[in-house]
Design a protein around this motif. Sequence first.
Motif, PDB file in Angstrom:
ATOM      1  N   ALA A 238      42.912  32.333  28.935  1.00  0.00           N
ATOM      2  CA  ALA A 238      41.609  31.910  29.439  1.00  0.00           C
ATOM      3  C   ALA A 238      41.629  31.676  30.945  1.00  0.00           C
ATOM      4  O   ALA A 238      40.573  31.641  31.579  1.00  0.00           O
ATOM      5  CB  ALA A 238      41.157  30.641  28.726  1.00  0.00           C
ATOM      6  N   THR A 239      42.810  31.511  31.507  1.00  0.00           N
ATOM      7  CA  THR A 239      42.919  31.288  32.952  1.00  0.00           C
ATOM      8  C   THR A 239      42.921  32.610  33.706  1.00  0.00           C
ATOM      9  O   THR A 239      42.078  32.850  34.568  1.00  0.00           O
ATOM     10  CB  THR A 239      44.200  30.489  33.278  1.00  0.00           C
ATOM     11  N   VAL A 240      43.848  33.494  33.360  1.00  0.00           N
ATOM     12  CA  VAL A 240      43.939  34.753  34.102  1.00  0.00           C
ATOM     13  C   VAL A 240      42.790  35.699  33.770  1.00  0.00           C
ATOM     14  O   VAL A 240      42.377  36.515  34.592  1.00  0.00           O
ATOM     15  CB  VAL A 240      45.296  35.451  33.868  1.00  0.00           C
ATOM     16  N   GLY A 241      42.250  35.597  32.547  1.00  0.00           N
ATOM     17  CA  GLY A 241      41.120  36.446  32.186  1.00  0.00           C
ATOM     18  C   GLY A 241      39.902  36.184  33.042  1.00  0.00           C
ATOM     19  O   GLY A 241      39.055  37.069  33.239  1.00  0.00           O
ATOM     20  N   ALA A 242      39.805  34.972  33.582  1.00  0.00           N
ATOM     21  CA  ALA A 242      38.658  34.627  34.420  1.00  0.00           C
ATOM     22  C   ALA A 242      38.592  35.480  35.672  1.00  0.00           C
ATOM     23  O   ALA A 242      37.504  35.824  36.147  1.00  0.00           O
ATOM     24  CB  ALA A 242      38.722  33.144  34.793  1.00  0.00           C
ATOM     25  N   ALA A 243      39.750  35.829  36.224  1.00  0.00           N
ATOM     26  CA  ALA A 243      39.761  36.668  37.417  1.00  0.00           C
ATOM     27  C   ALA A 243      39.212  38.053  37.108  1.00  0.00           C
ATOM     28  O   ALA A 243      38.470  38.639  37.906  1.00  0.00           O
ATOM     29  CB  ALA A 243      41.180  36.769  37.976  1.00  0.00           C
ATOM     30  N   ALA A 244      39.548  38.600  35.930  1.00  0.00           N
ATOM     31  CA  ALA A 244      39.049  39.922  35.549  1.00  0.00           C
ATOM     32  C   ALA A 244      37.534  39.887  35.360  1.00  0.00           C
ATOM     33  O   ALA A 244      36.807  40.762  35.862  1.00  0.00           O
ATOM     34  CB  ALA A 244      39.735  40.388  34.271  1.00  0.00           C
ATOM     35  N   TYR A 245      37.053  38.897  34.639  1.00  0.00           N
ATOM     36  CA  TYR A 245      35.604  38.787  34.442  1.00  0.00           C
ATOM     37  C   TYR A 245      34.884  38.604  35.776  1.00  0.00           C
ATOM     38  O   TYR A 245      33.860  39.251  36.046  1.00  0.00           O
ATOM     39  CB  TYR A 245      35.299  37.613  33.509  1.00  0.00           C
ATOM     40  N   GLY A 246      35.420  37.752  36.635  1.00  0.00           N
ATOM     41  CA  GLY A 246      34.787  37.518  37.933  1.00  0.00           C
ATOM     42  C   GLY A 246      34.724  38.763  38.790  1.00  0.00           C
ATOM     43  O   GLY A 246      33.770  38.958  39.564  1.00  0.00           O
TER      44      GLY A 246
END
Length: 393
Positions: A238-246
């Motif tokens: 949930a932490t690193v996935g945020a960068a991809a979504y952003g």
Amino acid sequence: METVTMLSRTELLRRASELGPVLRSNAQASEQRRQLNAETLEALGGSGLLRMRVPRSHGGYESDMRTVSEVLAELARGDGSAAWTASVWMISSWMVGLFPESVRDEVFADPDVRISGILSPGAMAAPADGGYLVNGKWSFNTGAQQSTWNVNAAVRPTPDGQHEPVMVLMPMSDLKVIDDWHTSGMCASGSVTTVAENVFVPAERVLPIGPVIGGAHPGQQNPDAPMWRAPFMPIACATVGAAAYGLAVAARDAFMERLPGAKITYTDYTEQSAAPLTHLQLAQAEIAIAEAEFHLLRTADLIDTKASSGEQWSLEERARARLDLGAVCLRAKEAVDVLASASGGSSLYSSAPIQRIERDIKALNLHAIMHPDTNFELYGRLACGLPANTQYL
């Protein structure tokens, strides 16, 4: 020790949004430098956002997972490398929160401390008087040169002649740096290789990683703190996935910013916005962005819900966190690909953010933990009744 009140999600998101113009304006310079430039680094530190996964007893906010995910996604709208680096620093701060109090006191003496980290064991920790001698190297060590501490995975021998994975916490000053980060994507993350040569690590700065991955945190001094009531991998997802979504949202921002006045060369469309093709492309991208957001927040919300209730994680739920991460990366890349393709030849210039966003999202999709097919296969194995083929669940 400094005790602070947790900041609200609204306040933290406001701070992240205010950083957007600074991150965007410095993104190209950071990329050329191959690490975050001074203004970006200062802005991140001054915002207090790096405290989100620092214990409250040491000046941190202990923010919930949804807030962390949303904040990092907002940072990625400004600069994907900045968001990615911040995500690694936050995960590493969370990990250090599991070490003994004496270690936390030392590391978090500055609650804005930057800690880099690697989960893949790249070194051997040999027993020595009072601790361990560590030898090995870690590639893809994001933000290492701009960090004070490094918490990396190693293996140590066990009494039965086997080896177990551990996290070893070392000052960056104890490590050598190989400046090998010459890449096509995530260039500003400064993910260099670090090397340990007979580095002595005191026993209190060595943490068995098996229980951490399994969700048992016996060293955590505050068992009521929700931030540590989850296995490591869902938190990381949930932490690193945020960068991809952003980054997908950033692609939409960049496309919409250049759309007014743009035309489709060699056609009769003097306004690209009037073309049915553009309408279809925007709709396709919007669907992919919405799906990426769904999968990101599904894991984040599950982490927060279980942290509040104290309910244990099932193996299927842990695998689904990996599934969600793969879906975030895949859908984000699909959205960026559509918008980059619709941006025309002028988007090839290095001054155009969309070309950097496209390279950054491709880089994230190649990450071993984030690779969509790897994550989908793992979930499918369990759905078919087969055992997991990894301990990283």
